[in-house]
Motif scaffolding. Sequence first.
Motif, PDB file in Angstrom:
ATOM      1  N   SER A 123      -8.428  -7.355  -2.485  1.00 31.66           N
ATOM      2  CA  SER A 123      -9.129  -6.566  -3.343  1.00 31.66           C
ATOM      3  C   SER A 123      -8.093  -5.481  -3.752  1.00 31.66           C
ATOM      4  O   SER A 123      -7.062  -5.151  -3.072  1.00 31.66           O
ATOM      5  CB  SER A 123     -10.302  -5.946  -2.845  1.00 31.66           C
ATOM      6  OG  SER A 123      -9.875  -5.179  -1.753  1.00 31.66           O
ATOM      7  N   SER A 157       1.858   4.620  -7.959  1.00 32.66           N
ATOM      8  CA  SER A 157       0.735   3.966  -8.129  1.00 32.66           C
ATOM      9  C   SER A 157      -0.223   4.610  -7.095  1.00 32.66           C
ATOM     10  O   SER A 157       0.342   4.824  -5.931  1.00 32.66           O
ATOM     11  CB  SER A 157       0.751   2.473  -8.414  1.00 32.66           C
ATOM     12  OG  SER A 157      -0.228   2.040  -8.186  1.00 32.66           O
ATOM     13  N   ASP A 158      -1.349   4.333  -7.331  1.00 31.11           N
ATOM     14  CA  ASP A 158      -2.302   4.773  -6.118  1.00 31.11           C
ATOM     15  C   ASP A 158      -3.246   3.617  -5.600  1.00 31.11           C
ATOM     16  O   ASP A 158      -4.252   3.844  -5.044  1.00 31.11           O
ATOM     17  CB  ASP A 158      -3.226   5.990  -6.507  1.00 31.11           C
ATOM     18  CG  ASP A 158      -4.480   5.553  -7.320  1.00 31.11           C
ATOM     19  OD1 ASP A 158      -4.604   4.564  -8.251  1.00 31.11           O
ATOM     20  OD2 ASP A 158      -5.388   6.352  -7.512  1.00 31.11           O
ATOM     21  N   VAL A 159      -2.942   2.325  -6.050  1.00 28.84           N
ATOM     22  CA  VAL A 159      -3.468   1.259  -5.844  1.00 28.84           C
ATOM     23  C   VAL A 159      -3.404   1.037  -4.416  1.00 28.84           C
ATOM     24  O   VAL A 159      -2.584   1.283  -3.729  1.00 28.84           O
ATOM     25  CB  VAL A 159      -2.924  -0.144  -6.627  1.00 28.84           C
ATOM     26  CG1 VAL A 159      -1.657  -0.351  -6.528  1.00 28.84           C
ATOM     27  CG2 VAL A 159      -4.042  -1.311  -6.630  1.00 28.84           C
ATOM     28  N   LYS A 176     -11.987   7.707 -12.778  1.00 28.54           N
ATOM     29  CA  LYS A 176     -12.942   6.736 -12.045  1.00 28.54           C
ATOM     30  C   LYS A 176     -12.180   5.746 -11.293  1.00 28.54           C
ATOM     31  O   LYS A 176     -11.098   5.147 -11.638  1.00 28.54           O
ATOM     32  CB  LYS A 176     -13.827   6.004 -13.025  1.00 28.54           C
ATOM     33  CG  LYS A 176     -14.924   6.986 -13.639  1.00 28.54           C
ATOM     34  CD  LYS A 176     -15.994   6.293 -14.635  1.00 28.54           C
ATOM     35  CE  LYS A 176     -16.874   7.266 -15.360  1.00 28.54           C
ATOM     36  NZ  LYS A 176     -17.519   6.450 -16.286  1.00 28.54           N
ATOM     37  N   LYS A 177     -12.778   5.125 -10.223  1.00 30.47           N
ATOM     38  CA  LYS A 177     -12.362   4.156  -9.407  1.00 30.47           C
ATOM     39  C   LYS A 177     -12.377   2.970  -9.938  1.00 30.47           C
ATOM     40  O   LYS A 177     -13.758   2.528 -10.509  1.00 30.47           O
ATOM     41  CB  LYS A 177     -12.765   4.343  -7.877  1.00 30.47           C
ATOM     42  CG  LYS A 177     -12.155   5.435  -7.200  1.00 30.47           C
ATOM     43  CD  LYS A 177     -10.656   5.297  -6.786  1.00 30.47           C
ATOM     44  CE  LYS A 177     -10.280   6.602  -6.038  1.00 30.47           C
ATOM     45  NZ  LYS A 177      -8.813   6.467  -5.646  1.00 30.47           N
ATOM     46  N   SER A 178     -11.458   2.051  -9.590  1.00 28.99           N
ATOM     47  CA  SER A 178     -11.834   0.381 -10.550  1.00 28.99           C
ATOM     48  C   SER A 178     -11.438  -0.334  -9.280  1.00 28.99           C
ATOM     49  O   SER A 178     -10.163  -0.171  -8.812  1.00 28.99           O
ATOM     50  CB  SER A 178     -11.018   0.194 -11.474  1.00 28.99           C
ATOM     51  OG  SER A 178     -11.046  -1.091 -11.813  1.00 28.99           O
ATOM     52  N   THR A 179     -12.151  -1.373  -8.922  1.00 23.46           N
ATOM     53  CA  THR A 179     -11.750  -2.402  -7.879  1.00 23.46           C
ATOM     54  C   THR A 179     -11.646  -3.683  -8.647  1.00 23.46           C
ATOM     55  O   THR A 179     -12.734  -4.068  -9.339  1.00 23.46           O
ATOM     56  CB  THR A 179     -12.842  -2.457  -6.847  1.00 23.46           C
ATOM     57  OG1 THR A 179     -12.886  -1.208  -6.027  1.00 23.46           O
ATOM     58  CG2 THR A 179     -12.450  -3.540  -5.762  1.00 23.46           C
ATOM     59  N   ASN A 207       0.868  -1.345   0.054  1.00 21.26           N
ATOM     60  CA  ASN A 207      -0.012  -0.027   0.161  1.00 21.26           C
ATOM     61  C   ASN A 207       0.908   1.196  -0.031  1.00 21.26           C
ATOM     62  O   ASN A 207       0.266   2.436  -0.377  1.00 21.26           O
ATOM     63  CB  ASN A 207      -1.141   0.050   1.083  1.00 21.26           C
ATOM     64  CG  ASN A 207      -2.120  -0.791   0.698  1.00 21.26           C
ATOM     65  OD1 ASN A 207      -2.775  -0.817  -0.407  1.00 21.26           O
ATOM     66  ND2 ASN A 207      -2.646  -1.676   1.812  1.00 21.26           N
ATOM     67  N   THR A 239      -8.001  -1.508  -5.414  1.00 23.80           N
ATOM     68  CA  THR A 239      -8.653  -0.255  -5.774  1.00 23.80           C
ATOM     69  C   THR A 239      -7.559   0.642  -6.626  1.00 23.80           C
ATOM     70  O   THR A 239      -6.596   1.065  -5.850  1.00 23.80           O
ATOM     71  CB  THR A 239      -9.310   0.152  -4.801  1.00 23.80           C
ATOM     72  OG1 THR A 239     -10.366  -0.885  -4.394  1.00 23.80           O
ATOM     73  CG2 THR A 239     -10.355   1.457  -5.276  1.00 23.80           C
ATOM     74  N   ARG A 240      -8.019   1.065  -7.475  1.00 22.29           N
ATOM     75  CA  ARG A 240      -7.150   2.224  -8.122  1.00 22.29           C
ATOM     76  C   ARG A 240      -7.968   3.106  -9.041  1.00 22.29           C
ATOM     77  O   ARG A 240      -9.097   2.973  -9.317  1.00 22.29           O
ATOM     78  CB  ARG A 240      -6.115   1.322  -9.423  1.00 22.29           C
ATOM     79  CG  ARG A 240      -6.807   0.847 -10.374  1.00 22.29           C
ATOM     80  CD  ARG A 240      -5.577  -0.059 -11.288  1.00 22.29           C
ATOM     81  NE  ARG A 240      -5.337  -1.289 -10.697  1.00 22.29           N
ATOM     82  CZ  ARG A 240      -4.141  -1.807 -10.238  1.00 22.29           C
ATOM     83  NH1 ARG A 240      -3.186  -1.046 -10.761  1.00 22.29           N
ATOM     84  NH2 ARG A 240      -4.141  -2.799  -9.757  1.00 22.29           N
ATOM     85  N   THR A 241      -7.115   4.131  -9.388  1.00 21.00           N
ATOM     86  CA  THR A 241      -7.888   5.276 -10.271  1.00 21.00           C
ATOM     87  C   THR A 241      -7.457   5.141 -11.603  1.00 21.00           C
ATOM     88  O   THR A 241      -6.192   4.882 -11.867  1.00 21.00           O
ATOM     89  CB  THR A 241      -7.516   6.549  -9.667  1.00 21.00           C
ATOM     90  OG1 THR A 241      -7.707   6.742  -8.438  1.00 21.00           O
ATOM     91  CG2 THR A 241      -8.146   7.850 -10.486  1.00 21.00           C
TER      92      THR A 241
END
Length: 162
Positions: free
Chosen positions: A119, A92-94, A128-131, A47, A121-123
């Motif tokens: 899980s 990365s922002d995941v 938009k956010k994607s999980t 993270n 989650t990234r931009t």
Amino acid sequence: MKRMLNAVAVLYLLVPALAGAQTSPATTRSVQKQLEPVFAEMLAAANAHDTDRFMAPYLRRSSFIFVFNGAIIKGWEAARAQQLKWWNNGKSDVVYAYSSAPEVTVLGPDAAVVTQPLSATRTLPDGKKSTGEIVATTVWQKFPEGWRGVQVHESTVPAPQH
């Protein structure tokens, strides 16, 4: 006859391995307790997108194998280079989280197989956010310097079909 000899040879190899897979509850608890801080540190490093910190518990040898969605990466250095790309050199922002508790199969006091559903989650480029879901299975071996992942297999979980 050859088929029967092959079957006997397979049984000869498998029976001791399966018999050795039975560990005492105390050994299982001990190994799980030893691995818990390793998992916590790896999740924190992931993270933080800190590749070196994340890769630290993996076996730092050319024999280390990392498989992602069927692509085989051989060697710690090659896996580290790929991880740097995946995390855009730490930019990365995941965000990762456990989807459920890791499944730990203790093979003995110095070996375990761990499956971790995660899980991610990234931009996306459009904002938009994607999980998505990832499953990682790692073979862990205890060395004098501590637990090391010797082989890893990660795969993305396909989105449900509606």
